[in-house]
Design an enzyme around this catalytic site. Structure first.
Site, mmCIF file in Angstrom:
data_model
loop_
_atom_site.group_PDB
_atom_site.id
_atom_site.type_symbol
_atom_site.label_atom_id
_atom_site.label_comp_id
_atom_site.label_asym_id
_atom_site.label_seq_id
_atom_site.Cartn_x
_atom_site.Cartn_y
_atom_site.Cartn_z
ATOM 1 N N ASN A 92 0.800 -1.229 0.000
ATOM 2 C CA ASN A 92 0.000 0.000 0.000
ATOM 3 C C ASN A 92 0.832 1.279 0.000
ATOM 4 O O ASN A 92 0.355 2.320 -0.442
ATOM 5 C CB ASN A 92 -0.923 -0.036 1.230
ATOM 6 C CG ASN A 92 -1.569 1.296 1.494
ATOM 7 O OD1 ASN A 92 -2.470 1.716 0.780
ATOM 8 N ND2 ASN A 92 -1.081 2.014 2.510
ATOM 9 N N TYR A 157 2.883 9.444 -11.386
ATOM 10 C CA TYR A 157 1.959 8.768 -10.476
ATOM 11 C C TYR A 157 1.002 7.826 -11.226
ATOM 12 O O TYR A 157 0.967 6.627 -10.934
ATOM 13 C CB TYR A 157 1.216 9.805 -9.619
ATOM 14 C CG TYR A 157 0.297 9.177 -8.608
ATOM 15 C CD1 TYR A 157 0.800 8.480 -7.508
ATOM 16 C CD2 TYR A 157 -1.081 9.252 -8.754
ATOM 17 C CE1 TYR A 157 -0.051 7.872 -6.583
ATOM 18 C CE2 TYR A 157 -1.936 8.655 -7.830
ATOM 19 C CZ TYR A 157 -1.419 7.972 -6.747
ATOM 20 O OH TYR A 157 -2.259 7.374 -5.841
ATOM 21 N N LYS A 161 0.824 3.585 -11.261
ATOM 22 C CA LYS A 161 -0.349 2.783 -10.928
ATOM 23 C C LYS A 161 -0.791 1.907 -12.108
ATOM 24 O O LYS A 161 -1.342 0.832 -11.901
ATOM 25 C CB LYS A 161 -1.484 3.689 -10.434
ATOM 26 C CG LYS A 161 -1.128 4.467 -9.138
ATOM 27 C CD LYS A 161 -0.789 3.553 -7.969
ATOM 28 C CE LYS A 161 -0.619 4.304 -6.660
ATOM 29 N NZ LYS A 161 -0.287 3.422 -5.525
HETATM 30 P P1 NAD Z 1 -0.704 8.694 3.130
HETATM 31 O O1 NAD Z 1 0.251 9.698 2.651
HETATM 32 O O2 NAD Z 1 -1.704 9.020 4.185
HETATM 33 O O3 NAD Z 1 0.048 7.345 3.565
HETATM 34 C C1 NAD Z 1 1.116 6.850 2.820
HETATM 35 C C2 NAD Z 1 1.734 5.677 3.529
HETATM 36 O O4 NAD Z 1 2.879 5.286 2.764
HETATM 37 C C3 NAD Z 1 2.217 6.031 4.934
HETATM 38 O O5 NAD Z 1 1.951 4.959 5.809
HETATM 39 C C4 NAD Z 1 3.732 6.189 4.770
HETATM 40 O O6 NAD Z 1 4.469 5.732 5.890
HETATM 41 C C5 NAD Z 1 4.017 5.280 3.594
HETATM 42 N N1 NAD Z 1 5.188 5.774 2.872
HETATM 43 C C6 NAD Z 1 5.303 6.964 2.213
HETATM 44 N N2 NAD Z 1 6.562 7.080 1.732
HETATM 45 C C7 NAD Z 1 7.223 5.935 2.097
HETATM 46 C C8 NAD Z 1 8.531 5.454 1.907
HETATM 47 N N3 NAD Z 1 9.437 6.154 1.220
HETATM 48 N N4 NAD Z 1 8.870 4.256 2.423
HETATM 49 C C9 NAD Z 1 7.965 3.516 3.098
HETATM 50 N N5 NAD Z 1 6.706 3.908 3.315
HETATM 51 C C10 NAD Z 1 6.346 5.105 2.816
HETATM 52 O O7 NAD Z 1 -1.442 8.223 1.793
HETATM 53 P P2 NAD Z 1 -2.724 7.362 1.480
HETATM 54 O O8 NAD Z 1 -3.668 8.244 0.791
HETATM 55 O O9 NAD Z 1 -3.160 6.562 2.634
HETATM 56 O O10 NAD Z 1 -2.079 6.416 0.362
HETATM 57 C C11 NAD Z 1 -1.948 5.042 0.485
HETATM 58 C C12 NAD Z 1 -1.981 4.442 -0.910
HETATM 59 O O11 NAD Z 1 -3.228 4.770 -1.522
HETATM 60 C C13 NAD Z 1 -0.901 4.948 -1.850
HETATM 61 O O12 NAD Z 1 -0.390 3.876 -2.613
HETATM 62 C C14 NAD Z 1 -1.643 5.922 -2.741
HETATM 63 O O13 NAD Z 1 -1.048 6.053 -4.005
HETATM 64 C C15 NAD Z 1 -3.001 5.267 -2.831
HETATM 65 N N6 NAD Z 1 -4.109 6.144 -3.210
HETATM 66 C C16 NAD Z 1 -4.485 7.188 -2.431
HETATM 67 C C17 NAD Z 1 -5.543 7.993 -2.835
HETATM 68 C C18 NAD Z 1 -6.009 9.173 -2.031
HETATM 69 O O14 NAD Z 1 -6.813 9.971 -2.551
HETATM 70 N N7 NAD Z 1 -5.606 9.332 -0.795
HETATM 71 C C19 NAD Z 1 -6.207 7.712 -4.037
HETATM 72 C C20 NAD Z 1 -5.799 6.642 -4.791
HETATM 73 C C21 NAD Z 1 -4.756 5.851 -4.367
#
Ligand code: NAD
Length: 249
Positions: A92, A157, A161
């Site tokens: 994730n 990005y 994906k």
């Molecule tokens: P967030 O920024 O709240 O959390 C990101 C997580 O990734 C955190 O736990 C962080 O510790 C970890 N992380 C970030 N950089 C890192 C690194 N260099 N090494 C190890 N861990 C790392 O983001 P989120 O929104 O919870 O995103 C989680 C996933 O969901 C991601 O893959 C993101 O692309 C995807 N996503 C998010 C959204 C959105 O709108 N929030 C939409 C589509 C997909």
């Protein structure tokens, strides 16, 4: 009913946002969870929050560098030794960036791809032999709604994906014979740190593009991760499950 009773799960990026919601959902359904974060402090903070919520949660944290295969391999192998198996891997962790192609720094492009794509491969490469030896398992990757049609800036990005979807669909076919299901969840705009800094006006604009009329919550997305990890999805593999309020074009 506890849908994941007795299961051992690893969740990368499990310290906040979608990953933390997945960790909670898995714990509430009887799994033992090892969450990965990027730093000791954020891992500790998440563990403190979880233990405050429920002392009985069987959860621990680690912070391997996900872009270094040797570190990922060691962490996964240590977990398998300790628990005797790994049933579920959730890839994730991910980062986003919105730079225009006219000033995209190639180093930033590489860094994003390393975490969003290479680390997904590293996790699966490390866990697949363990799952295979144990008779099977479940791998779920976090994709995004932009993996379906791109976005107008920040090309790395959506490219990352699309690659996650490619890994998901290919490895679902490759690993099916070993009893390993591979799926992805494609969230729409979800209320996490990734979108927290958007001005209210922008958030209102986003809501108008979502037929279900609201921005998603981490729990909305975690529900899909729970379904895919559970036996309820025992005949589902190679799927990219959209959880986006119908915001597809
Ligand atoms: P967030 O920024 O709240 O959390 C990101 C997580 O990734 C955190 O736990 C962080 O510790 C970890 N992380 C970030 N950089 C890192 C690194 N260099 N090494 C190890 N861990 C790392 O983001 P989120 O929104 O919870 O995103 C989680 C996933 O969901 C991601 O893959 C993101 O692309 C995807 N996503 C998010 C959204 C959105 O709108 N929030 C939409 C589509 C997909």
């Amino acid at each position: 009913m506890e849908l994941l009773k007795g299961k051992v799960a690893v969740v990368t990026g499990g310290t906040r946002g979608i990953g933390l919601a997945v960790v909670k959902s898995y714990l509430n359904n009887g799994a033992k969870v090892v969450l990965f974060g990027s730093k000791k402090e954020s891992v500790q903070k998440a563990l403190t929050e979880l233990k405050a919520e429920n002392k009985k949660y069987e959860v621990e944290g680690m912070y391997p560098n996900l872009t270094n295969y040797a570190e990922v391999e060691k962490a996964i192998s240590d977990i398998a030794k300790k628990y005797g198996k790994i049933d579920i891997l959730v890839n994730n962790a991910g980062i986003s960036a919105m730079a225009s192609i006219y000033n995209y720094n190639p180093e930033e492009f590489d860094n994003l791809i390393k975490l969003n794509v290479n680390a997904v491969f590293y996790g699966i490469r490390a866990v697949a032999p363990i799952m295979m030896a144990n008779g099977g398992g479940v791998i779920i990757n976090t994709s995004s709604m932009v993996s379906l049609y791109g976005q107008p800036a920040g090309c790395a990005y959506p490219a990352s994906k699309f690659a996650v979807n490619g890994l998901t669909k290919s490895l679902a076919r490759e690993l099916a014979a070993d009893g390993i299901r591979v799926n992805a969840v494609a969230p729409g705009v979800t209320d996490t740190d990734m979108v927290a800094n958007l001005p209210e006006q922008v958030r209102e604009g986003i809501k108008k593009t979502i037929p279900l009329g609201r921005i998603g919550t981490p729990e909305d997305v975690a529900n899909a991760f729970l379904y895919l990890a559970s036996e309820n999805a025992s005949y589902v593999s190679g799927e990219i499950l959209s959880v986006d309020g119908c915001a597809r074009t």
